[in-house]
Design an enzyme around this catalytic site. Structure first.
Site, PDB file in Angstrom:
ATOM      1  CE1 TYR A 184      -3.759  -2.352   0.121  1.00 41.69           C
ATOM      2  CE2 TYR A 184      -2.667  -3.309   2.028  1.00 41.69           C
ATOM      3  CZ  TYR A 184      -3.636  -3.368   1.050  1.00 41.69           C
ATOM      4  OH  TYR A 184      -4.468  -4.444   0.983  1.00 41.69           O
ATOM      5  N   PRO A 223     -11.244  -0.360  -3.346  1.00 43.72           N
ATOM      6  CG  PRO A 223     -11.282  -2.320  -2.141  1.00 43.72           C
ATOM      7  CD  PRO A 223     -10.792  -0.922  -2.082  1.00 43.72           C
ATOM      8  CG  HIS A 244      -7.532  -2.503   0.256  1.00 43.39           C
ATOM      9  ND1 HIS A 244      -7.536  -3.287   1.388  1.00 43.39           N
ATOM     10  CD2 HIS A 244      -7.949  -3.317  -0.741  1.00 43.39           C
ATOM     11  CE1 HIS A 244      -7.938  -4.512   1.076  1.00 43.39           C
ATOM     12  NE2 HIS A 244      -8.196  -4.556  -0.198  1.00 43.39           N
ATOM     13  CB  SER A 257     -27.048 -29.784  -2.229  1.00 43.63           C
ATOM     14  OG  SER A 257     -26.817 -29.588  -3.616  1.00 43.63           O
ATOM     15  CB  SER A 278     -11.485 -10.875  -3.243  1.00 45.61           C
ATOM     16  OG  SER A 278     -11.626 -10.840  -1.846  1.00 45.61           O
TER      17      SER A 278
END
Length: 656
Positions: free
Chosen positions: A116, A129, A372, A454, A584
């Site tokens: 960052y 984002p 972020h 399932s 993500s």
């Protein structure tokens, strides 16, 4: 050495006690909960350093499906040399383990900087984002402001849970997770700098900020004449407002009081002003220089910037924006949350360095954008879920009004000629970014995680294989894939990479696209690929991934004055870290989704929210890449999900 979080919080608790903050029963209860929080944090294990040689073997497995035979054999040799007894890899690994012994989290500072603060590209598209809330339809400004008041009230209720250490622990598989990111999302701001940015956090101050910042009508003036430019340089621009959301009595304003504040803001800003916030969309080096000029040109500029940085969060009251030919309204809203529609839209009605910016548009656009660096998606979506729950379960004011309310205060900026040029440059650069980013956001409605479960399959691994198959259908190969895995089982944990591309995944894609392959063969390949992905996921969330350790070895070498090892120059490493698929899973209880730009220019961004009977997707690509388009990827993804469903059903019928 990183200060222990517990020591920081204990020191804060002692300060509170010394100032008699714990004299009331409420404060005493908060003190107890703070101690419980500290106990929880101290009970978390430290992030491990994965063993070197098993990690290198895992690395070779991950690069195999991405390389030619010749490239792979060369990579094997490079890895063998790197991990040889007495070799450079072994030495660096030993040094990394020593670092882990004397830090709370050996990765924490490195990751914050590398991922960052040292990253110099604009936050727009490249980093921050957007999060799209369930769509709304406001017929009037009054309805827009009423919704904004309720949203802010819900956010303040969530903040109260954090401030009082009352937020229930997040868990994964029944195991409690690190909660420190929640304490960094309010009153936090990124600050541009050279050669890297920094973070400022005011939430732990003795006297915490009690204001938010509201932006309204900060939009590009259609034509800047010489006379207007001189006027702007000679006069203050009053375009952003400080709004106290707590009274002097310490009580939060209720919905009616918040509504009155926002009505006052709108009444005082009926004329558009020069979009000072557009500067925060710049390349970080350019913004760092412009930031210095802006603060230096007038002392009140400095005061206004500090007020924004200290604010609990930003609220953007946006103007309605016409849909510019996007796929659907969800896509239109997603683009608004990411870049605001550019310089002629709402981009100037932002301060992108701010961690949280709620967006409430006059046309029903509702969401947020977040910077972020302080936190990952889960704390942000949990906040969104709480706000949505607040909106559903409350009607009218939930708490009594504050007895002492202050009027909104205009923040004043004086723009020098240099800053005016900076704004023009930012507008031009932003328009290029806006033109390049294209998105397709949609809901796959045929089935969701209930069907996948399932079949006794992991929903996340299943969707990842659909993503792999979609890419394969378009490009006839699988791609290096980044999927974010939480490492919050560990103190101050952030993320690890799940490398979703695998030999099992490649075989699955080949089987699914082979017209002669039978349903049970395809189903078996699908299950095998899902099992491989699930196994890697388990390793990643338990601190046994490979990417963060490889980053650590590289950082250790650089900090010790060494050259970057040859390992990192090899085709195997450069190819496997050129993540053409940036993915993500960001689950939410509500009909929402997160979205972001692709990680590389010739790749795709793919964020998804699996729901019981549907799946929300936010897809992105760059127009500058002739190889990628999000609408093509969307069609291939929908087709892949349908085919996988049918294959599983057919394979079960064939066994009967």
């Amino acid at each position: 050495m990183v200060l222990r979080l517990s020591r920081v919080l204990l020191k804060r608790a002692e300060k509170f006690a010394n100032q008699h903050w714990l004299s009331t029963s409420t404060s005493a209860a908060t003190s107890i909960k703070m101690n419980e929080y500290l106990t929880h944090q101290n009970s978390l294990p430290r992030l491990p350093v994965p063993p070197l040689h098993p990690s290198l073997e895992k690395y070779l497995l991950s690069v195999r499906p991405l390389l030619t035979e010749e490239e792979y054999h060369n990579t094997v040799k490079v890895v063998k040399d790197f991990g040889a007894p007495g070799g450079l890899g072994v030495k660096l690994h030993t040094m990394l383990k020593e670092r882990a012994k004397v830090t709370e989290n050996w990765l924490e500072d490195w990751w914050l900087s590398s991922a960052y603060l040292e990253f110099r590209m604009p936050l727009i598209s490249y980093s921050s984002p957007g999060l799209v809330f369930p769509l709304k339809d406001f017929n009037t400004v009054e309805r827009q402001l009423r919704y904004a008041a309720r949203l802010v009230a819900g956010a303040l209720e969530f903040k109260n849970l954090i401030d009082n250490y009352s937020l229930p622990l997040d868990k994964m598989g029944g195991q409690p997770l690190d909660m420190s990111q929640y304490y960094k999302i309010f009153s936090t701001c990124r600050v541009p700098g050279l050669p890297k940015d920094s973070l400022v956090f005011y939430g732990s101050e003795t006297v915490k900020p009690k204001h938010i910042v509201v932006a309204h009508n900060n939009h590009k003036t259609l034509q800047i004449t010489a006379a207007l430019k001189k006027y702007l340089c000679d006069h203050f621009v009053e375009s952003i407002f400080k709004v106290n959301v707590y009274g002097d009595d310490g009580k939060p304003l209720n919905e009616r009081q918040l509504l009155t504040q926002f009505q006052s803001v709108v009444a005082q800003s009926s004329v558009t002003k020069n979009p000072i916030g557009i500067l925060t969309t710049q390349h970080r080096d350019s913004w760092a220089k412009a930031y210095k000029r802006l603060r230096k040109s007038d002392s009140r500029n400095k005061e206004s910037i500090k007020c924004i940085q200290e604010a609990i969060f930003l609220l953007c009251l946006d103007k309605p924006m016409a849909d510019s030919g996007t796929l659907n309204r969800k896509t239109h809203v997603a683009l608004q949350t990411i870049h605001g529609g550019g310089p002629t839209g709402n981009a100037g009605n932002r301060w992108f360095d701010k961690t949280i910016q709620f967006i409430v548009g006059g046309d029903g656009v509702v969401g947020l954008t977040y910077e972020h660096s302080p936190a990952e998606g889960p704390p942000i979506t949990r906040m969104m879920d709480h706000i949505s729950d607040y909106l559903e379960r409350t009607r009218g004011n939930k708490w009594l009004p504050s007895t002492s309310v202050e009027e909104p205060v205009k923040l004043r900026f004086k723009l020098s000629e240099e800053t005016m040029k900076d704004i023009e440059e930012a507008e031009n650069d932003l328009q290029i970014l806006v033109n390049d980013l294209e998105m397709s956001c949609f809901t796959y409605e045929s089935y969701g995680k209930d069907f996948i479960k399932s079949q006794r399959l992991s929903p996340d691994s299943y969707i990842q294989m659909a993503i792999q198959l979609a890419f394969y259908k378009i490009h006839n190969q699988i791609a290096a894939t980044y999927e974010s895995a939480s490492s919050r089982k560990f103190l101050n944990g952030r993320t690890e990479t799940i490398r979703s591309a695998s030999m099992e995944g490649l075989d699955f894609c080949k089987q699914m696209t082979d017209g002669t392959s039978l349903a049970h063969t395809k189903a078996a390949a699908l299950r095998s690929a899902i099992d491989a992905h699930k196994e890697y996921t388990v390793q990643a969330v338990n601190g046994m991934g490979i990417d963060r350790m490889l980053l650590g070895l590289k950082k250790i070498a650089v900090e010790c004055g060494m050259n970057v090892p040859d390992f990192y120059m090899d085709t195997g490493y450069t190819t496997s870290t050129h993540f053409k698929l940036s993915t993500s899973q960001v689950p939410s209880k509500i009909d929402a989704f997160m979205c972001y730009g692709p990680l590389v220019p010739d790749g795709y961004g793919c964020c998804y929210n699996p729901r019981d009977s549907s799946i929300n997707f936010g897809l992105s690509a760059c127009n500058s890449s002739p190889e990628t388009h999000s609408s093509n990827f969307m069609k291939a993804l929908m087709e892949s999900l349908t085919e996988m469903h049918d294959v599983l059903n057919l394979s079960q019928k064939s066994k009967l």
